[in-house]
Design a protein around this motif. Structure first.
Motif, PDB file in Angstrom:
ATOM      1  N   GLU A 157       0.884  -1.065  -0.035  1.00 49.97           N
ATOM      2  CA  GLU A 157       0.006  -0.115  -0.016  1.00 49.97           C
ATOM      3  C   GLU A 157       0.700   1.367   0.066  1.00 49.97           C
ATOM      4  OE1 GLU A 157      -3.454   2.110   2.541  1.00 49.97           O
ATOM      5  OE2 GLU A 157      -3.067   0.132   2.880  1.00 49.97           O
ATOM      6  N   ASP A 158       2.058   1.213   0.723  1.00 50.16           N
ATOM      7  CA  ASP A 158       2.778   2.504   0.751  1.00 50.16           C
ATOM      8  C   ASP A 158       3.542   2.886  -0.492  1.00 50.16           C
ATOM      9  OD1 ASP A 158       4.238   0.322   1.319  1.00 50.16           O
ATOM     10  OD2 ASP A 158       5.778   1.580   2.479  1.00 50.16           O
ATOM     11  N   ILE A 159       4.014   1.762  -1.125  1.00 50.83           N
ATOM     12  CA  ILE A 159       4.526   1.985  -2.358  1.00 50.83           C
ATOM     13  C   ILE A 159       3.531   2.285  -3.365  1.00 50.83           C
ATOM     14  CG2 ILE A 159       5.756   0.696  -4.168  1.00 50.83           C
ATOM     15  CD1 ILE A 159       7.232  -0.839  -2.149  1.00 50.83           C
ATOM     16  N   PHE A 160       2.404   1.848  -3.431  1.00 49.24           N
ATOM     17  CA  PHE A 160       1.283   2.166  -4.220  1.00 49.24           C
ATOM     18  C   PHE A 160       0.682   3.625  -4.106  1.00 49.24           C
ATOM     19  CE2 PHE A 160      -3.263   2.919  -5.287  1.00 49.24           C
ATOM     20  CZ  PHE A 160      -3.120   2.822  -6.709  1.00 49.24           C
ATOM     21  N   ALA A 165       0.874   9.396  -5.847  1.00 51.72           N
ATOM     22  CA  ALA A 165       1.241  10.680  -5.854  1.00 51.72           C
ATOM     23  C   ALA A 165       2.177  11.339  -6.782  1.00 51.72           C
ATOM     24  CB  ALA A 165       1.961  10.967  -4.556  1.00 51.72           C
ATOM     25  N   TRP A 166       3.016  10.296  -7.358  1.00 53.79           N
ATOM     26  CA  TRP A 166       4.082  10.781  -8.242  1.00 53.79           C
ATOM     27  C   TRP A 166       3.193  10.825  -9.602  1.00 53.79           C
ATOM     28  CZ3 TRP A 166       7.110   6.949 -11.470  1.00 53.79           C
ATOM     29  CH2 TRP A 166       8.065   7.549 -12.272  1.00 53.79           C
TER      30      TRP A 166
END
Length: 170
Positions: A157-160, A165-166
């Motif tokens: 989830e945090d990488i997604f 955001a990017w």
């Protein structure tokens, strides 16, 4: 039932993928052929007998194994070629069943044709197997087409969230 006899080493020496693999591992090429033909036999609902020569192996006895329900593997005895084994078997069952023989050996093709079997060259069979593999892949793909494969399904989830955001320029 359709029965297909395959001259194993003839096919290994004819199919591009197996010819390449045998340079590294002859056993690996044999196993790859068995696996490919197992998939083919299940999809096409036929019985396959893969015959490998052992005529140059001193003292070898005929060995027949049913590897899968639809696939048998035969290693011929000392002094017997795959061709002669196939000829004998086709002679015994050639007119009772729908029999095909896969080999590129021209003389073998003429003999088995006279005994009631249909011949298929190794390359013709290679192309038929590829078509069947494509059908299997298409059927599998269409059954999974309703399932979406989102990036979020495959990332933590945090990488997604960082990627999202990017993507949004934040």
């Amino acid at each position: 039932m359709r029965i297909i006899f395959v001259d194993g080493y003839n096919v290994i020496n004819s199919w591009p993928n197996l010819k390449k693999e045998k340079k590294y591992s002859f056993e690996g090429a044999r196993q790859t052929l068995i696996d490919i033909l197992h998939n083919y036999s299940v999809y096409e609902e036929c019985k396959i007998v893969i015959v490998f020569d052992a005529h140059m192996v001193a003292g070898s006895i005929e060995k027949k194994e049913e590897i899968y329900k639809n696939v048998s593997v035969v290693f011929t005895k000392d002094g017997e070629t795959a061709d002669s084994y196939i000829e004998r078997e086709v002679h015994n069952i050639g007119r009772k069943f729908e029999v095909y023989v896969v080999t590129s050996d021209w003389l073998q093709q003429q003999i088995i044709f006279q005994r009631g079997a249909v011949r298929i060259s190794s390359i013709e069979f290679y192309n038929e197997v590829l078509k069947t593999q494509n059908k299997i892949t298409s059927a599998k793909g269409s059954s999974e087409s309703n399932v979406k494969n989102n990036l979020s399904d495959n990332l933590e989830e945090d990488i997604f969230k960082k990627f999202e955001a990017w993507r949004r320029g934040k």
